[in-house]
Structure formats: C-alpha cells, structure tokens
Design a protein around this motif. Structure first.
Motif, PDB file in Angstrom:
ATOM      1  N   ASP A  72       0.833  -1.209   0.000  1.00  0.00           N
ATOM      2  CA  ASP A  72       0.000   0.000   0.000  1.00  0.00           C
ATOM      3  C   ASP A  72       0.865   1.256   0.000  1.00  0.00           C
ATOM      4  O   ASP A  72       0.590   2.233  -0.704  1.00  0.00           O
ATOM      5  CB  ASP A  72      -0.920   0.020   1.225  1.00  0.00           C
ATOM      6  CG  ASP A  72      -2.134  -0.880   1.050  1.00  0.00           C
ATOM      7  OD1 ASP A  72      -2.364  -1.357  -0.078  1.00  0.00           O
ATOM      8  OD2 ASP A  72      -2.843  -1.112   2.044  1.00  0.00           O
ATOM      9  N   GLU A  73       1.923   1.251   0.835  1.00  0.00           N
ATOM     10  CA  GLU A  73       2.767   2.436   0.948  1.00  0.00           C
ATOM     11  C   GLU A  73       3.539   2.692  -0.350  1.00  0.00           C
ATOM     12  O   GLU A  73       3.716   3.838  -0.754  1.00  0.00           O
ATOM     13  CB  GLU A  73       3.733   2.282   2.128  1.00  0.00           C
ATOM     14  CG  GLU A  73       4.437   3.583   2.485  1.00  0.00           C
ATOM     15  CD  GLU A  73       5.066   3.581   3.862  1.00  0.00           C
ATOM     16  OE1 GLU A  73       5.786   4.548   4.171  1.00  0.00           O
ATOM     17  OE2 GLU A  73       4.847   2.613   4.625  1.00  0.00           O
ATOM     18  N   ASP A  76       1.068   4.280  -2.714  1.00  0.00           N
ATOM     19  CA  ASP A  76       0.872   5.706  -2.399  1.00  0.00           C
ATOM     20  C   ASP A  76       2.018   6.544  -2.964  1.00  0.00           C
ATOM     21  O   ASP A  76       1.818   7.644  -3.479  1.00  0.00           O
ATOM     22  CB  ASP A  76       0.791   5.913  -0.886  1.00  0.00           C
ATOM     23  CG  ASP A  76      -0.494   5.359  -0.297  1.00  0.00           C
ATOM     24  OD1 ASP A  76      -1.385   4.997  -1.086  1.00  0.00           O
ATOM     25  OD2 ASP A  76      -0.597   5.303   0.934  1.00  0.00           O
ATOM     26  N   GLU A  81      -1.415   1.374  -7.765  1.00  0.00           N
ATOM     27  CA  GLU A  81      -1.391   0.142  -6.996  1.00  0.00           C
ATOM     28  C   GLU A  81      -0.370  -0.836  -7.567  1.00  0.00           C
ATOM     29  O   GLU A  81      -0.233  -0.973  -8.787  1.00  0.00           O
ATOM     30  CB  GLU A  81      -2.773  -0.526  -7.012  1.00  0.00           C
ATOM     31  CG  GLU A  81      -2.815  -1.775  -6.145  1.00  0.00           C
ATOM     32  CD  GLU A  81      -4.072  -2.594  -6.345  1.00  0.00           C
ATOM     33  OE1 GLU A  81      -4.388  -3.384  -5.470  1.00  0.00           O
ATOM     34  OE2 GLU A  81      -4.705  -2.439  -7.400  1.00  0.00           O
ATOM     35  N   ILE A 110      -2.442  14.589  -1.701  1.00  0.00           N
ATOM     36  CA  ILE A 110      -3.399  14.193  -2.715  1.00  0.00           C
ATOM     37  C   ILE A 110      -4.788  14.690  -2.318  1.00  0.00           C
ATOM     38  O   ILE A 110      -5.248  14.450  -1.198  1.00  0.00           O
ATOM     39  CB  ILE A 110      -3.414  12.666  -2.890  1.00  0.00           C
ATOM     40  CG1 ILE A 110      -2.047  12.186  -3.400  1.00  0.00           C
ATOM     41  CG2 ILE A 110      -4.514  12.229  -3.837  1.00  0.00           C
ATOM     42  CD1 ILE A 110      -1.928  10.691  -3.523  1.00  0.00           C
ATOM     43  N   ILE A 112      -8.185  14.001  -2.285  1.00  0.00           N
ATOM     44  CA  ILE A 112      -8.995  12.806  -2.482  1.00  0.00           C
ATOM     45  C   ILE A 112     -10.302  13.128  -3.187  1.00  0.00           C
ATOM     46  O   ILE A 112     -10.715  12.424  -4.117  1.00  0.00           O
ATOM     47  CB  ILE A 112      -9.277  12.115  -1.138  1.00  0.00           C
ATOM     48  CG1 ILE A 112      -7.982  11.515  -0.577  1.00  0.00           C
ATOM     49  CG2 ILE A 112     -10.310  11.007  -1.301  1.00  0.00           C
ATOM     50  CD1 ILE A 112      -7.435  10.380  -1.381  1.00  0.00           C
ATOM     51  N   SER A 392      -6.648   2.501  -1.331  1.00  0.00           N
ATOM     52  CA  SER A 392      -5.448   2.360  -0.490  1.00  0.00           C
ATOM     53  C   SER A 392      -5.163   3.660   0.265  1.00  0.00           C
ATOM     54  O   SER A 392      -4.737   3.634   1.426  1.00  0.00           O
ATOM     55  CB  SER A 392      -4.242   1.950  -1.343  1.00  0.00           C
ATOM     56  OG  SER A 392      -3.806   3.008  -2.176  1.00  0.00           O
ATOM     57  N   ILE A 393      -5.391   4.807  -0.377  1.00  0.00           N
ATOM     58  CA  ILE A 393      -5.179   6.096   0.295  1.00  0.00           C
ATOM     59  C   ILE A 393      -6.218   6.298   1.399  1.00  0.00           C
ATOM     60  O   ILE A 393      -5.892   6.701   2.526  1.00  0.00           O
ATOM     61  CB  ILE A 393      -5.252   7.248  -0.721  1.00  0.00           C
ATOM     62  CG1 ILE A 393      -4.123   7.138  -1.744  1.00  0.00           C
ATOM     63  CG2 ILE A 393      -5.168   8.597  -0.007  1.00  0.00           C
ATOM     64  CD1 ILE A 393      -4.229   8.136  -2.868  1.00  0.00           C
ATOM     65  N   ARG A 396      -5.571   4.406   4.581  1.00  0.00           N
ATOM     66  CA  ARG A 396      -4.538   4.995   5.442  1.00  0.00           C
ATOM     67  C   ARG A 396      -5.099   6.130   6.281  1.00  0.00           C
ATOM     68  O   ARG A 396      -4.524   6.497   7.299  1.00  0.00           O
ATOM     69  CB  ARG A 396      -3.369   5.485   4.590  1.00  0.00           C
ATOM     70  CG  ARG A 396      -2.582   4.341   3.974  1.00  0.00           C
ATOM     71  CD  ARG A 396      -1.240   4.784   3.446  1.00  0.00           C
ATOM     72  NE  ARG A 396      -0.450   3.619   3.095  1.00  0.00           N
ATOM     73  CZ  ARG A 396       0.263   2.906   3.950  1.00  0.00           C
ATOM     74  NH1 ARG A 396       0.298   3.244   5.219  1.00  0.00           N
ATOM     75  NH2 ARG A 396       0.958   1.859   3.545  1.00  0.00           N
ATOM     76  N   LYS A 397      -6.216   6.669   5.847  1.00  0.00           N
ATOM     77  CA  LYS A 397      -6.882   7.720   6.618  1.00  0.00           C
ATOM     78  C   LYS A 397      -7.925   7.137   7.573  1.00  0.00           C
ATOM     79  O   LYS A 397      -8.631   7.872   8.258  1.00  0.00           O
ATOM     80  CB  LYS A 397      -7.544   8.723   5.664  1.00  0.00           C
ATOM     81  CG  LYS A 397      -6.557   9.491   4.788  1.00  0.00           C
ATOM     82  CD  LYS A 397      -7.272  10.434   3.851  1.00  0.00           C
ATOM     83  CE  LYS A 397      -6.292  11.206   2.983  1.00  0.00           C
ATOM     84  NZ  LYS A 397      -5.457  12.135   3.782  1.00  0.00           N
TER      85      LYS A 397
END
Length: 405
Positions: A72-73, A76, A81, A110, A112, A392-393, A396-397
């Motif tokens: 995932d990182e 980002d 992906e 980013i 979103i 994925s972003i 992370r939030k």
C-alpha cells in the motif's frame, strides 16, 4: 507475478541480511533487504530521482498485514497500486540506494475529493441503475465505477447508456453482488457512493419496530428501527440500532436494505434474506462475502477474518431472527471454505484471491462469461487501477476501519 504472493515468498525464504531487486509492473525498482527474522526494509525509486525508504516490522500473526501495508505504501508513493512484482538484477539500479546525505523523504499531498470526482467521469457505453430522482437530477449507481453519480436525465429501470438510454434485463447474480459492496463507514461515509446530497449503501439488519410515519418526497413512509451490524476488516462485530424511513416489514425478520443517506436514512428497497436463500437466488453466504470483499487488499481476503465475521453474523443475527431457518445450510456452505462465492478466483490456505467489483461486472455483463479474472487490459482497466489506488489512500486515513455489513 502477483505482488503479494511474490513478496510473501521472498521474505519467508530469504536469509537474514540478504538483498534482492524487484520491479513493479511499471518497472519501478525496489531494493529490498530482509533485516532479520521479523523485519524487512526497502528503497523504492522513481524515474524522477525520488527515493523512499520503507521499513516493516512484524510478528508471526501480523506478517501478512505487514506485506499488505508495505505494498500500500509503495502504491501511495508511486501513484499506482502494485499488482505485480518480478525479480530483477540489483546491478541495473546503481543509483537506487542514495548516499545518506542525499536521502530525502517524498511527501505527496493528494486531494482525495478531486481524485474521486475525476475517477467518476465515464464515457458511454455504461450502465445506470436508478436510485432516486431529486430536483430533476437522477441519483444512480454506475457499476463501471462501483459508485454513484448525478445524471442529467431520468430513467425508470436499469439501462445501458449509449446514444440514448436503453432498458435492459440483467441477471441478478451480475447486479446484486456489485451493489452489496456499497458499504457505509459510520464516521467517514462512502465517497465512492456519494453524489449531491445523498450517499447510497446496502446493509443487513433485523427489523425491530415501527413508530408512526413521515413523508419523504411526498410519499408516506414508516418510521422504522432495526438492529444493524457493524464490522471491521478483522471480522469483529457489534450491533447498532438505527432509525430509518421504510415500507412495512415483519418484526424479527432479517433483511438486506438498499439505503440512501441524506438528512435521514431512507430505505429504497429491501430483500428478505432468508426467502432469497431458500429460493436459492442469493445465499446468506453470498451476501456476507460480497459485503466483506471491500476489505480485500491487493486482491486478497484473509480467510481467518472472513471466518470470524461469518461466525459473528451467525451468532448475532441468524440465531436471533428468522435466520434460524437457514442456519444449518449457511454453516454447511461456510464449512466448504472460500469457494463458490462471488468474486472468488481461488482459495489457498488463509488467502482468498478475489477480483474487484469492476472486473467482475465487466466480464459478467460485457463479455458474458462466468470466468473470473482481473481486468488488466480490458476497457475498464484504468478505472480498476484508479479505484484500487484511491481505496489504499482512504484506508490509510482510517476508512472502513468499521462499516455496516
């Protein structure tokens, strides 16, 4: 080669201190080191000269999570992906490991909301499932983006949008699993299924009671309450009582509701889940797995987590509703493991490999095949990649750390 499987195998079998070079499907180099038995680190490089160092630590129970977090990182950082990883030659990337004083942390902000708005822009042909008409706008579900949009025209039934809308008859097995992936995070909502003033979501609940009525868009609706089920990607579950406007239901029965959330929660339609199971149209197991498929990371669902959510649902919902009627059958189907379920490509050990909803839709409806495969080079491949990247972003939030099943 599948990114998750390749990286998992490499870390599990590499000697401590060993270094390997990998490249993504877009030839982005990754220099990875197995630091010790419970950690690994890597340098990820871009063709613009940016370098990011990532380190993951884990124990025996969190190894797979560490691999998924790592992928995932990287996604980002490079803006896409990571679906594939291949072994390469470390000598080809002499500049990937920077000198200490040259290392720099890459930070990318980013927007979103803006990215999701861009993601939702789609050219015809596409399909539209009407949900609600408000002030001349049609709030509709668009399977090609696994989300909703406000449209400037009105349709009354599922239609294919080309030069003009054309009503179509589609197999429920193609339509419902996609809709079941529309979940509501009680705190963060669902940006993919939000448009204008509304958010669309599906959820299962046990109907409890009715207290009076209220009008919505000129229609008289019942003020209802139900016991809903909030779960996490790890399968934990708690019950949550919610009020909503609906038509009449049987007290103590278990339903799947199709909802829109604005100032209030409105149920547009409901399905008696037990009746559907008995009629072999939609099994309870199909609904739960379709809903839980939103937790897939890099195309993998952890069977232990799915088993936990299924067990909790049996105890919290089926055993305390009319679901008792299908309890034995649901348990027998579940005992077969992660096979014969929507989106599932294959199942091996603790990993259930699944396709994303857009790929599922494309091959079911456009190609008219039951073969399940990822949409890597189909016309919707870009939408698949964009959706995976945005999810994925959002994760992370904290998105879908809890959601209504």
């Amino acid at each position: 080669m599948n990114a998750f499987e390749t990286l998992t195998y490499l870390i599990e079998h590499a000697e401590n201190g060993s270094v390997a070079a990998l490249v993504t499907q877009d030839n982005t180099p990754i220099i990875i080191t197995k630091d010790d038995e419970y950690s690994f680190s890597a340098y990820v490089c871009t063709n613009t000269g940016d370098v990011k160092r990532i380190k993951e630590e884990f124990d025996k129970t969190t190894f797979h999570k560490a691999v998924l977090d790592f992928l995932d990182e990287i996604g980002d950082f490079i803006g896409k992906e990571v679906t594939e990883l291949s072994l390469s030659n470390i000598a080809l990337f002499p500049n990937c490991i920077p000198k200490k004083e040259e290392r720099k942390e890459h930070k990318r902000e980013i927007n979103i909301a803006e990215k999701i708005n861009d993601f939702k822009k789609i050219n015809s042909p596409y399909y539209a499932i009407p949900l609600l008409t408000d002030n001349g706008k049609l709030f509709a579900f668009i399977p090609e983006i696994d989300g909703t949009a406000d449209l400037d025209f009105i349709i009354k039934s599922i239609s294919k949008i080309e030069e003009k809308p054309k009503p179509v008859n589609l197999d429920l097995n193609s339509v419902y699993p996609i809709l079941f992936t529309s979940k509501l995070d009680p705190k963060m909502g669902n940006p993919f299924t939000s448009a204008g003033n509304y958010t669309f979501f599906t959820a299962v609940y046990v109907y409890q009671d009715t207290e009076g009525s209220e009008k919505f868009m000129g229609q008289n609706m019942l003020k209802s309450s139900g016991k809903f089920f909030s779960t996490s990607p790890h399968g934990s579950m708690r019950t949550e009582n919610l009020e909503f406007l609906s038509s009449s239901h049987k007290k103590g029965n278990i339903y799947v509701g199709f909802f829109v959330k604005g100032e209030k929660i409105i149920e547009l339609q409901s399905l008696d889940l037990v009746d559907l199971h008995l009629e072999n149209k939609i099994r309870v197991n199909d609904y739960i797995f379709s809903s839980f498929s939103l937790t897939a990371r890099n195309g993998i669902i952890d069977f232990e987590s799915y088993d936990k959510v299924m067990t909790n649902f049996i105890n919290f919902a089926l055993a305390k509703s009319n679901g008792r009627e299908v309890l034995k059958d649901v348990i027998e189907i579940h005992s077969m493991g992660g096979i014969d379920l929507p989106f599932v490509k294959n199942s091996s050990g603790q990993n259930i490999s699944v396709v994303d909803p857009i790929s599922y839709w494309y091959y079911k409806v456009y190609e008219k095949t039951d073969e399940l495969k990822d949409c890597n080079d189909c016309p919707l491949a870009e939408k698949v990649n964009e959706r995976n990247f945005l999810i994925s972003i959002l994760r992370r939030k904290g998105w879908i750390s809890a959601f209504l099943l």
